[in-house]
Scaffold this active site. Structure first.
Site, short mmCIF file in Angstrom:
data_model
loop_
_atom_site.label_atom_id
_atom_site.label_comp_id
_atom_site.label_asym_id
_atom_site.label_seq_id
_atom_site.Cartn_x
_atom_site.Cartn_y
_atom_site.Cartn_z
N GLY A 42 -8.82 -5.09 3.73
CA GLY A 42 -9.19 -4.84 2.33
C GLY A 42 -8.39 -5.73 1.40
N HIS B 85 -7.00 3.05 -1.04
CA HIS B 85 -5.88 2.11 -1.19
C HIS B 85 -6.26 0.97 -2.14
CE1 HIS B 85 -2.57 -0.48 0.78
NE2 HIS B 85 -3.26 -1.34 0.05
N GLU B 86 -7.49 0.45 -1.97
CA GLU B 86 -7.92 -0.69 -2.80
C GLU B 86 -8.21 -0.26 -4.23
OE1 GLU B 86 -7.27 -3.44 -1.57
OE2 GLU B 86 -7.15 -2.83 0.52
N GLN C 190 -4.78 -8.49 -6.52
CA GLN C 190 -3.87 -9.08 -5.52
C GLN C 190 -3.94 -10.61 -5.51
OE1 GLN C 190 -5.26 -6.26 -2.24
NE2 GLN C 190 -3.16 -6.66 -1.65
N HIS D 121 -5.17 -0.18 -6.19
CA HIS D 121 -4.77 -1.51 -6.70
C HIS D 121 -5.39 -1.77 -8.06
CE1 HIS D 121 -2.40 -3.54 -3.65
NE2 HIS D 121 -3.27 -3.25 -2.69
N CYS E 222 -0.10 -3.41 3.50
CA CYS E 222 -0.72 -4.06 2.34
C CYS E 222 -0.43 -5.55 2.42
CB CYS E 222 -0.13 -3.47 1.06
SG CYS E 222 -0.83 -4.19 -0.43
N LEU E 223 -1.45 -6.37 2.13
CA LEU E 223 -1.24 -7.82 2.19
C LEU E 223 -0.22 -8.27 1.14
CD1 LEU E 223 -4.92 -9.04 2.76
CD2 LEU E 223 -3.07 -8.89 4.44
ZN ZN Z 1 -2.91 -3.27 -0.66
#
Ligand code: ZN
Length: 173
Positions: A46, A137-138, A51, A141, A95-96
């Site tokens: 995701g 989660h996304e 991000q 963000h 998380c990236l």
């Molecule tokens: Zn994340």
């Protein structure tokens, strides 16, 4: 398609509330392509627009992990959670933007989400298991919230300090 640079925590741009997307333009479609490319390349399941430094309400995801199954790239514009289950599910999240740190987070096990698709049409779907965790989660963000914001302050501070150190090292390299 262009690979975009993924912002690393801590970064003020990851703490902003993203703005709704007014219309699905060519630019929005290009952004979606770039985000999917960037997510698959990372690799991740995701990615939210903030991000990559774009403070707009769009996320991409594909939670198909089996390499023999066909991928299911999803693009969600202006997603809203319209229902969530009382039952919770605990997942070890990553998380990236916070690479190499993982922690268990409890979230509703099932959610119903409404969003605008790339065709401009409203879509609605109920997600469970990893898809439910990922979409929540996304969407977090898009509201300037990271998975570590669900953790106890001490744990969050520890991860943040390690990330600050990593960023200093990357800046020197
Ligand atoms: Zn994340």
């Amino acid at each position: 398609m262009t690979l975009r640079n993924i912002l690393l925590h801590p970064d003020p741009r990851l703490k902003k509330v993203a703005t709704p997307i007014a219309a699905v333009t060519d630019e929005v479609r290009r952004l979606a392509d770039d985000m999917l490319e960037t997510m698959y390349d990372a690799p991740g399941i995701g990615l939210a627009a903030p991000q990559i430094g774009v403070t707009e309400r769009m996320l991409v995801m594909d939670c198909i992990k089996d390499e023999n199954a066909s991928p299911r790239p999803m693009v969600l514009i202006n997603p809203e959670i319209t229902w969530e289950s009382e039952a919770l599910n605990v997942y070890e999240e990553g998380c990236l933007s916070i690479p190499e740190h993982y922690a268990e987070v409890a979230r509703p096990a099932e959610v119903e989400v409404t969003w605008t698709g790339l065709d401009g049409k409203i879509q609605r779907e109920r997600f469970d298991a990893l898809w439910a965790t990922c979409v929540q989660h996304e969407i977090d963000h898009l509201n300037g919230r990271l998975f570590i914001d669900h953790l106890k302050p001490l744990r969050r501070q520890m991860i943040t300090r390690k990330m600050q150190k990593l960023k200093r090292e990357l800046a020197r390299a």
